[in-house]
Design an enzyme around this catalytic site. Sequence first.
Site, short mmCIF file in Angstrom:
data_model
loop_
_atom_site.label_atom_id
_atom_site.label_comp_id
_atom_site.label_asym_id
_atom_site.label_seq_id
_atom_site.Cartn_x
_atom_site.Cartn_y
_atom_site.Cartn_z
N ASP A 94 1.20 -1.14 -0.57
CA ASP A 94 0.35 0.55 0.30
C ASP A 94 0.71 1.45 0.21
OD1 ASP A 94 -2.01 -2.00 0.16
OD2 ASP A 94 -2.76 -0.70 2.09
N ASP A 95 -0.05 2.66 -0.88
CA ASP A 95 0.33 3.62 -0.34
C ASP A 95 1.60 4.50 -1.20
OD1 ASP A 95 -1.55 3.17 1.66
OD2 ASP A 95 0.33 4.33 3.56
N HIS A 145 -6.64 3.02 -3.82
CA HIS A 145 -6.53 2.78 -2.40
C HIS A 145 -6.40 5.27 -2.10
CE1 HIS A 145 -5.35 2.52 1.44
NE2 HIS A 145 -4.07 2.76 1.37
N HIS A 149 -5.07 9.42 0.34
CA HIS A 149 -5.56 8.92 1.53
C HIS A 149 -6.03 9.21 2.54
CE1 HIS A 149 -4.03 6.34 4.98
NE2 HIS A 149 -3.67 4.85 3.86
N HIS A 239 4.03 -1.77 3.11
CA HIS A 239 3.67 -0.47 2.76
C HIS A 239 4.92 -0.44 1.89
CE1 HIS A 239 0.55 -0.91 5.13
NE2 HIS A 239 0.31 0.46 5.46
#
Length: 269
Positions: A94-95, A145, A149, A239
């Site tokens: 993620d991210d 995603h 965020h 991540h």
Amino acid sequence: MSRRRLLLGAAGVTGVALAAAAVALGSSPDEVPPPVAAGSTPPPSPATTRSREPESAPVPVPVAVHQPIKTLGEYVKASGKPAFPSDAIALTIDDGPHPVWTPKILKLLDRLQIPALFCMIGNQVLGHEDVAKLVTGDGHQLANHTWSHPLHLGGKPSNVTQNEIRKAQSKIHKTTGQTPTLFRSPGGDWSPRLLKDIAKAGLLPLDWSNDPRDWERPGVPAIKQRMLSARPGQILLCHDGGGDRSQTYAALSAVLPVLKARGLQFVAL
């Protein structure tokens, strides 16, 4: 050509549902692939044409689900795709994309021949387009995603969530040629209203079942210990963005070969 690229080359979704979702969210026609006539096969995206497997039956259009997907079994049920092997496990990251940590992780995955799902933030793709293209160029899949965020997304009004979904979906597709079919809410924050908005966008809500909490940077031993508890059928969370991910990279370098040696088979979502 890597074995992983051959494995992932057939990924894709039905264009009708995606185009309808774009209209529902107010997207312009050029933000998603054009619709496909009923009964025909949608054209491949640029990411999938790099290495194509023989033609296979169209994948069923995902149906709306009322709970986020936490396991591979739940993913199969929601997506209508064929069942995974009994020793399957999935890695999600993620991210990103991040200009330092994403390329490092990509090299590690290539060396180990492991596919992954990268859950990308739209405004992180902005300015790091070349890095995002590296991910799909290596044959990995992408998930939406959000654009920025935001925390506590499940409690925000629909106009906010739909905008977050739409902007990220458009940026990811325009940059990489790949249109995500999965959505991950920041921090795993869900609500019935958010799930409805995700379904309206033609996406499936994706969670996880193994969280090493690497984003907290608790130390490499702590991340390794939690990841080594992984079992078949689980979806792992790590991540590549959000700051210094040296601990994550070190833990992945140590843990992934061990999980493979146990007989776990990493699969693409």
